[in-house]
Design a protein around this motif. Sequence first.
Motif, PDB file in Angstrom:
ATOM      1  N   UNK A  34       0.681  -1.318   0.156  1.00 29.41           N
ATOM      2  CA  UNK A  34      -0.061  -0.080   0.221  1.00 29.41           C
ATOM      3  C   UNK A  34       0.729   1.404   0.210  1.00 29.41           C
ATOM      4  N   UNK A  35       0.411   2.182  -1.148  1.00 27.96           N
ATOM      5  CA  UNK A  35       1.211   3.494  -1.131  1.00 27.96           C
ATOM      6  C   UNK A  35      -0.300   4.570  -0.867  1.00 27.96           C
ATOM      7  N   UNK A  36       0.244   5.657  -0.212  1.00 29.14           N
ATOM      8  CA  UNK A  36      -0.831   6.539  -0.217  1.00 29.14           C
ATOM      9  C   UNK A  36      -0.134   7.953  -0.796  1.00 29.14           C
ATOM     10  N   UNK A  37      -1.404   8.590  -1.662  1.00 30.40           N
ATOM     11  CA  UNK A  37      -0.886   9.976  -2.156  1.00 30.40           C
ATOM     12  C   UNK A  37      -2.329  10.594  -2.665  1.00 30.40           C
ATOM     13  N   UNK A  38      -2.173  11.862  -2.482  1.00 28.87           N
ATOM     14  CA  UNK A  38      -3.472  12.537  -2.945  1.00 28.87           C
ATOM     15  C   UNK A  38      -3.481  13.052  -4.463  1.00 28.87           C
ATOM     16  N   UNK A  39      -2.442  12.523  -5.228  1.00 25.03           N
ATOM     17  CA  UNK A  39      -2.121  13.086  -6.322  1.00 25.03           C
ATOM     18  C   UNK A  39      -2.744  11.967  -7.705  1.00 25.03           C
ATOM     19  N   UNK A  40      -3.540  12.362  -8.553  1.00 26.77           N
ATOM     20  CA  UNK A  40      -4.067  11.541  -9.683  1.00 26.77           C
ATOM     21  C   UNK A  40      -2.821  10.831 -10.409  1.00 26.77           C
ATOM     22  N   UNK A  41      -2.185  11.940 -10.527  1.00 28.59           N
ATOM     23  CA  UNK A  41      -0.817  11.772 -11.456  1.00 28.59           C
ATOM     24  C   UNK A  41       0.087  10.721 -10.959  1.00 28.59           C
ATOM     25  N   UNK A  42       0.295  11.064  -9.754  1.00 27.66           N
ATOM     26  CA  UNK A  42       1.458   9.907  -8.991  1.00 27.66           C
ATOM     27  C   UNK A  42       0.579   8.475  -8.920  1.00 27.66           C
ATOM     28  N   UNK A  43      -0.832   8.707  -8.589  1.00 22.69           N
ATOM     29  CA  UNK A  43      -1.622   7.383  -8.523  1.00 22.69           C
ATOM     30  C   UNK A  43      -1.308   6.608  -9.819  1.00 22.69           C
ATOM     31  N   UNK A  44      -1.569   7.317 -10.984  1.00 22.32           N
ATOM     32  CA  UNK A  44      -1.354   6.619 -12.481  1.00 22.32           C
ATOM     33  C   UNK A  44      -0.100   6.266 -12.665  1.00 22.32           C
ATOM     34  N   UNK A  45       0.917   6.814 -12.469  1.00 26.54           N
ATOM     35  CA  UNK A  45       2.241   6.677 -12.591  1.00 26.54           C
ATOM     36  C   UNK A  45       2.827   5.345 -11.794  1.00 26.54           C
ATOM     37  N   UNK A  46       2.285   5.141 -10.594  1.00 23.49           N
ATOM     38  CA  UNK A  46       2.560   4.171  -9.532  1.00 23.49           C
ATOM     39  C   UNK A  46       1.933   2.613 -10.005  1.00 23.49           C
ATOM     40  N   UNK A  47       0.824   2.866 -10.685  1.00 21.37           N
ATOM     41  CA  UNK A  47       0.086   1.805 -11.193  1.00 21.37           C
ATOM     42  C   UNK A  47       0.616   1.310 -12.585  1.00 21.37           C
ATOM     43  N   UNK A  48       1.080   2.329 -13.300  1.00 17.01           N
ATOM     44  CA  UNK A  48       1.909   1.954 -14.586  1.00 17.01           C
ATOM     45  C   UNK A  48       2.991   1.425 -14.205  1.00 17.01           C
ATOM     46  N   UNK A  49       3.718   1.440 -13.207  1.00 18.54           N
ATOM     47  CA  UNK A  49       4.968   0.839 -12.625  1.00 18.54           C
ATOM     48  C   UNK A  49       4.557  -0.363 -12.103  1.00 18.54           C
ATOM     49  N   UNK A  50       3.539  -0.448 -11.312  1.00 18.33           N
ATOM     50  CA  UNK A  50       3.201  -1.765 -10.118  1.00 18.33           C
ATOM     51  C   UNK A  50       1.775  -1.673 -10.290  1.00 18.33           C
ATOM     52  N   UNK A  51       1.192  -2.426 -11.091  1.00 16.90           N
ATOM     53  CA  UNK A  51      -0.422  -2.447 -11.126  1.00 16.90           C
ATOM     54  C   UNK A  51      -0.811  -3.236  -9.891  1.00 16.90           C
ATOM     55  N   UNK A  52       0.002  -4.039  -9.203  1.00 16.21           N
ATOM     56  CA  UNK A  52      -0.374  -4.787  -8.087  1.00 16.21           C
ATOM     57  C   UNK A  52      -0.493  -3.950  -6.713  1.00 16.21           C
ATOM     58  N   UNK A  53      -0.018  -2.872  -6.780  1.00 17.74           N
ATOM     59  CA  UNK A  53      -0.065  -1.874  -5.551  1.00 17.74           C
ATOM     60  C   UNK A  53      -1.418  -1.519  -5.226  1.00 17.74           C
ATOM     61  N   UNK A  54      -1.781  -1.287  -3.975  1.00 18.59           N
ATOM     62  CA  UNK A  54      -2.932  -0.925  -3.362  1.00 18.59           C
ATOM     63  C   UNK A  54      -2.558   0.631  -3.264  1.00 18.59           C
ATOM     64  N   UNK A  55      -3.297   1.574  -3.948  1.00 17.69           N
ATOM     65  CA  UNK A  55      -2.921   3.219  -3.906  1.00 17.69           C
ATOM     66  C   UNK A  55      -4.289   3.583  -3.082  1.00 17.69           C
TER      67      UNK A  55
END
Length: 215
Positions: A34-55
């Motif tokens: 699990x990673x926490x962020x308030x940014x849609x940009x950061x969320x999208x880039x995190x999921x691009x790198x790691x689709x398994x993460x819980x944002x």
Amino acid sequence: EGLIYAGSPKREDARDVFVSNCRKTIKDIPHGGTIATGSTRRKAQLLHFRKDLNIIDLRGNIDTRLRKLDEGEWDGIIMAAAALHRMELKNRITQYLNPSEFIPSVGQGAIGLEIAKNRNDIARLLKTIIHEVTTIECEAERVFLKKLEGGCSIPIGCHARILNTECCINGFLAKTDGEGILKATLKGSSNAVLNLAEQLSEEFINAGAKEVNSS
């Protein structure tokens, strides 16, 4: 009369950072972490790198976000390096994210100064603190954002960097789930940075940016 962008003082670090109490890098997070962020940009880039993460969503000021991390069971949070630098909290940074891979938001790390349109007297006063390179970089990023009609709810990023006579500009756009990602880099003369931003935005539009933006 309206307000205009008068420029920016020298930019702080534009990168995003990973802050964690238990992991050294994002790659070290176990499957389903699990990673926490308030940014849609950061969320999208995190999921691009790691689709398994819980944002999960993260709000509040710097102290609040760090306290929530310390009190919770998250693997980490993503923040702006500049925020932690200015708060003298560099010691909390676990990993600096490469801005050519994890592209920052437009103007990240910079302070934008706005003045009334016809206040030339104020503009002259501000010249002593305006940093020319930072201002041009931010203007280029704003060109990219405006051409793609991006807002704060759209996962969009742009990072321009001028070094001596050369310029490099990176752009990013995606759906909030990290799909439909568009990403590109252009390099050229530092004298043509605004033209590069225009060219980059046109490449995104030709690649279907408006469809991604509206989905």
